[in-house]
Design an enzyme around this catalytic site. Structure first.
Site, mmCIF file in Angstrom:
data_model
loop_
_atom_site.group_PDB
_atom_site.id
_atom_site.type_symbol
_atom_site.label_atom_id
_atom_site.label_comp_id
_atom_site.label_asym_id
_atom_site.label_seq_id
_atom_site.Cartn_x
_atom_site.Cartn_y
_atom_site.Cartn_z
ATOM 1 N N ALA A 29 0.845 -1.192 0.000
ATOM 2 C CA ALA A 29 0.000 0.000 0.000
ATOM 3 C C ALA A 29 0.878 1.238 0.000
ATOM 4 O O ALA A 29 2.033 1.203 0.430
ATOM 5 C CB ALA A 29 -0.904 0.013 1.237
ATOM 6 N N ASP A 30 0.339 2.339 -0.499
ATOM 7 C CA ASP A 30 0.986 3.625 -0.284
ATOM 8 C C ASP A 30 0.614 4.102 1.122
ATOM 9 O O ASP A 30 -0.223 3.502 1.795
ATOM 10 C CB ASP A 30 0.562 4.625 -1.351
ATOM 11 C CG ASP A 30 1.617 5.703 -1.585
ATOM 12 O OD1 ASP A 30 2.442 5.932 -0.682
ATOM 13 O OD2 ASP A 30 1.611 6.313 -2.668
ATOM 14 N N TRP A 31 1.218 5.187 1.560
ATOM 15 C CA TRP A 31 1.075 5.661 2.940
ATOM 16 C C TRP A 31 -0.406 5.805 3.317
ATOM 17 O O TRP A 31 -1.115 6.616 2.734
ATOM 18 C CB TRP A 31 1.792 6.995 3.098
ATOM 19 C CG TRP A 31 1.841 7.517 4.501
ATOM 20 C CD1 TRP A 31 0.817 8.082 5.194
ATOM 21 C CD2 TRP A 31 2.975 7.532 5.372
ATOM 22 N NE1 TRP A 31 1.228 8.446 6.443
ATOM 23 C CE2 TRP A 31 2.556 8.126 6.587
ATOM 24 C CE3 TRP A 31 4.297 7.110 5.252
ATOM 25 C CZ2 TRP A 31 3.415 8.315 7.664
ATOM 26 C CZ3 TRP A 31 5.150 7.292 6.330
ATOM 27 C CH2 TRP A 31 4.711 7.885 7.512
ATOM 28 N N ASN A 32 -0.865 4.983 4.246
ATOM 29 C CA ASN A 32 -2.255 4.976 4.717
ATOM 30 C C ASN A 32 -3.240 4.744 3.577
ATOM 31 O O ASN A 32 -4.419 5.107 3.681
ATOM 32 C CB ASN A 32 -2.598 6.286 5.443
ATOM 33 C CG ASN A 32 -3.883 6.185 6.242
ATOM 34 O OD1 ASN A 32 -4.225 5.133 6.787
ATOM 35 N ND2 ASN A 32 -4.645 7.267 6.296
ATOM 36 N N GLY A 33 -2.776 4.134 2.504
ATOM 37 C CA GLY A 33 -3.646 3.940 1.349
ATOM 38 C C GLY A 33 -4.870 3.098 1.648
ATOM 39 O O GLY A 33 -5.943 3.324 1.081
#
Length: 735
Positions: free
Chosen positions: A280-284
């Site tokens: 995932a991307d940051w907090n995606g």
């Protein structure tokens, strides 16, 4: 080091076993809670505060970053002591001894910073890209980093979007080949080597289409366009063996990418056979809630694991909810097992079980002559000469007042970048240091001595006084790196306020002006080109900025960079790119530039994709094909004669494009398919031959399946996408 020899209780530590067998042995011992722990990544691990979670096997990975937009502000760097302390908890203090995977954004260099990725793309040089990746991996590995989040292969024709600085250009072929080279540079043939780290292709997919160039915004695109354009460089990275892929923040036609089961699980993992980790991307995953598709983190976790996101970056949704989702029957255990298998496979491939610790006694980590040589080569190749009215190259030995040739006399070097090392590193340089940068002032002073006058441009009236006394002025213009990169979109791609005023005033003196433009995106350079006698686009070049600039300005090396993105006439012309497809109203670029598009402007690009000049002139002959026809499974050669008609050597980027005039779906008017870097001595002519396979004309049709059509293909060669000569071949069905 740790004793990684296998024991009856830990047979997966036997490094002689195949990776898949080791994964099987380990997974057979894991509880559901420990499996969920392998899907959880934290930021900036604290070996004291996180000790209990580490020993309980409740986290898998940590990245070091200053925050969600870590490229915009510095942190305290990689804390090697923290890495080793955390690994001791994981390897020696946990039940299974699974090491932690540490990641860091090492985008275009670690301690030795090279040009931003868009600058690397301007080189059109896959060898340079690979060498930059190899050095970055070696330096990052010294600090305990085992994984980085590059290359970014998002295709965009939207220079308002700040993240084009991280991209590898607007065309799938250029982006894909450079991405493959960067992957090889970071990972090598054996990613378990102590000097190699895992790469990550990002952001999957369509992120470059963010509406209005606004970071994180929505994307409206059909799968045909995705397959024919935006997915292609990801496929090239996967084919090159990239170990990880990052999901994009955006939605695609209403479905958040972190919940996009079709594109991630079916296309990336299924159709392409990708066996690595989707992160995932940051907090995606948590952001699925913000996007209005999940009611809470629990539902977001279920959507993401079903979609195929294996590792949750910092949201904590998997850690909090996956175990309960499996036990309640809402999520199939097989989906969690698949994610865990991929994470463990990566850790085994990287050799973390054999070599978990960062510390290397006596290991230095700073730019060296060897690494600087690569950075200098890359920075030189990123310089794109886009105008020269005979004022370049400068002559460092000329006397003032001779009035002949390109003698420099007294030179004024002015602008905010003259002695500002930090600003020349570019976006996403977490570990580079401004004091390591060779600045333009120091490099030009070395060559010109007291004939160089320097002004940082803070006082425009003072700059104008100095320009009056000088024989010529080199103006350093452009963007600070804080104006590019993540979360740094703009509505106007002209130069920052005030810079054009200074250029107008200096140009008004009637003396030669060389404009050097440092930037992280294509800019509206119309007035800069009109007012200046020479213009060089440099991007943000890294630690060897000054040496690279001086060597190009004084002709010690020939400028050979080419534009990896189209430069539009104005902001209002966006999007402008080689992606243009034919419309229902036939507009011929060579005849109808003013036809039916805008009332107040023409529609051509100010500087086309692939454009760049040298200090000589090169003539192109017409392309010649080896056969008028080619089988669908065959190939044909295309030969073009290029001649250096000037008095200086050059490196020419000979470019090959094609057009499919009649296809099942609309196809680009011109599409880059190959290029060659050709060195030419003065007066030398060379035949440049491309081996073109019919499969290079393949595209996704209406059924989204790859196809090569029978019929005419137009092949075009030239120095850029706007100056092309053509020939045709026919693809036939028989072999």
């Amino acid at each position: 080091m740790t004793d990684s020899s296998a024991t009856p209780s830990r047979p997966w530590l036997d490094a002689t076993l195949p990776v898949e067998e080791r994964v099987d042995l380990l997974m057979a011992r894991m509880t559901l809670a420990e499996k969920v722990g392998q899907t959880h990544q934290v930021a900036n691990i604290d070996p004291d505060a996180d000790a209990e979670a580490i020993r309980a096997g409740r986290l898998s990975s940590s990245l070091y970053a200053s925050g969600a937009t870590g490229g915009n502000e510095r942190d305290e760097g990689v804390l090697v002591g923290n890495i080793d302390a955390a690994q001791r908890h994981a390897v020696e203090g946990s039940r299974l001894g699974i090491p932690i995977l540490f990641g860091r954004d090492v985008i275009h260099g670690h301690r030795t910073v090279a040009p931003i990725p868009l600058g690397l793309a301007a080189s059109f040089d896959t060898d340079v890209a690979e060498a930059v990746g190899e050095i970055a991996a070696r330096e990052a590995a010294v600090d305990g980093v085992a994984w980085t989040f590059t290359p970014m292969v998002d295709i965009s024709e939207e220079p308002r979007w700040g993240r084009v600085a991280e991209s590898l250009g607007e065309t799938p072929v250029l982006s894909g080949r450079l991405a493959a080279s960067i992957v090889r540079g970071f990972q090598g043939d054996d990613p378990s080597d102590a000097d190699r780290i895992a790469a990550c292709a990002k952001h999957f997919a369509g992120y470059g289409l963010a509406a209005g160039g606004r970071d994180y915004d929505t994307v409206s695109v059909g799968e045909n366009t995705l397959r024919n354009l935006h997915l292609r460089p990801f496929k090239a990275a996967v084919d090159a063996g990239v170990h990880t892929v990052m999901a994009a923040f955006n939605d695609v036609d209403g479905t958040p990418m972190h919940a996009h089961e079709h594109l991630i699980r079916e296309v990336l993992k299924g159709e392409w056979g990708f066996d690595g980790v989707v992160v995932a991307d940051w907090n995606g995953i948590g952001q699925i809630v913000f996007q209005g598709v999940a009611a809470d983190d629990r539902e977001a976790a279920a959507l993401a694991i079903r979609a195929g996101v294996d590792l949750d970056m910092v949201s904590g949704a998997y850690l909090a909810h996956l175990e309960d989702l499996v036990e309640s029957g809402e999520v199939d255990l097989a989906l969690v097992d698949d994610a865990v298998r991929r994470v463990l496979r990566l850790k085994f491939r990287l050799g973390l079980f054999e070599r978990p610790y960062a510390a290397r006694p006596g290991a230095a980590n700073a730019p060296t002559p060897e690494t600087r040589a690569v950075a200098l080569r890359a920075a030189r190749a990123a310089h794109v000469l886009v105008k020269n009215a005979g004022v370049l190259p400068l002559d460092p030995h000329a006397d003032a007042g001779t009035g002949t040739g390109t003698g420099t006399g007294k030179v004024l070097l002015s602008g905010p970048f003259v002695d500002e090392g930090e600003a020349l590193l570019g976006t996403w340089t977490l570990d580079g240091r401004g004091e390591d940068v060779v600045t333009p002032a120091s490099a030009l002073r070395e060559r010109l001595g007291d004939r160089l006058d320097v002004s940082d441009g803070r006082f425009s009236d003072r700059t104008l006084q100095q320009a009056r006394r000088a024989d010529r002025t080199v103006l350093l213009l452009g963007e600070h790196p804080s104006r590019s990169g993540e979360a740094n979109s703009v509505t106007d791609i002209r130069l920052p306020h005030g810079q054009l005023d200074v250029l107008r005033a200096v140009a008004g003196l009637g003396k030669p002006v060389v404009a050097v433009v440092y930037t992280g995106r294509p800019l509206d350079l119309s007035e800069v080109l009109d007012l200046s006698d020479a213009v060089v686009v440099v991007w943000h070049p890294g630690v060897e900025a000054g040496n690279a600039l001086a060597s190009v300005l004084f002709g010690e090396v020939e400028p050979h960079g080419r534009l990896p993105m189209t430069f539009p006439l104005t902001t209002g012309h966006i999007p402008t790119s080689t992606h243009q497809r034919p419309t229902g109203r036939l507009i011929r670029a060579d005849v109808d530039l003013d036809e039916g598009r805008y009332l107040d402007a023409l529609t051509y690009a100010r500087l086309p994709f692939g454009f760049g000049l040298s200090y000589t002139t090169v003539e192109y002959g017409a392309p010649v094909v080896s056969s008028p026809t080619v089988a669908r499974d065959g190939s044909v050669t295309v030969t073009v004669t290029v001649t250096n008609t000037g008095e200086r050597p050059c490196r020419e980027v000979v470019q090959l494009y094609f057009r499919d005039p009649v296809a099942q779906v609309t196809r680009p008017l011109v599409e880059l398919t190959d290029w060659a870097l050709v060195d030419l001595a003065p007066g030398q002519a060379r035949d440049v031959t491309f081996d073109v396979r019919a499969e290079q004309f393949a595209y996704a049709g209406r059924d989204l399946c790859a196809r090569v059509d029978e019929g005419e293909i137009v092949l075009l060669t030239g120095p850029d996408s706007a100056r092309l000569q053509s020939t045709s071949i026919t693809v036939r069905t028989d072999s």
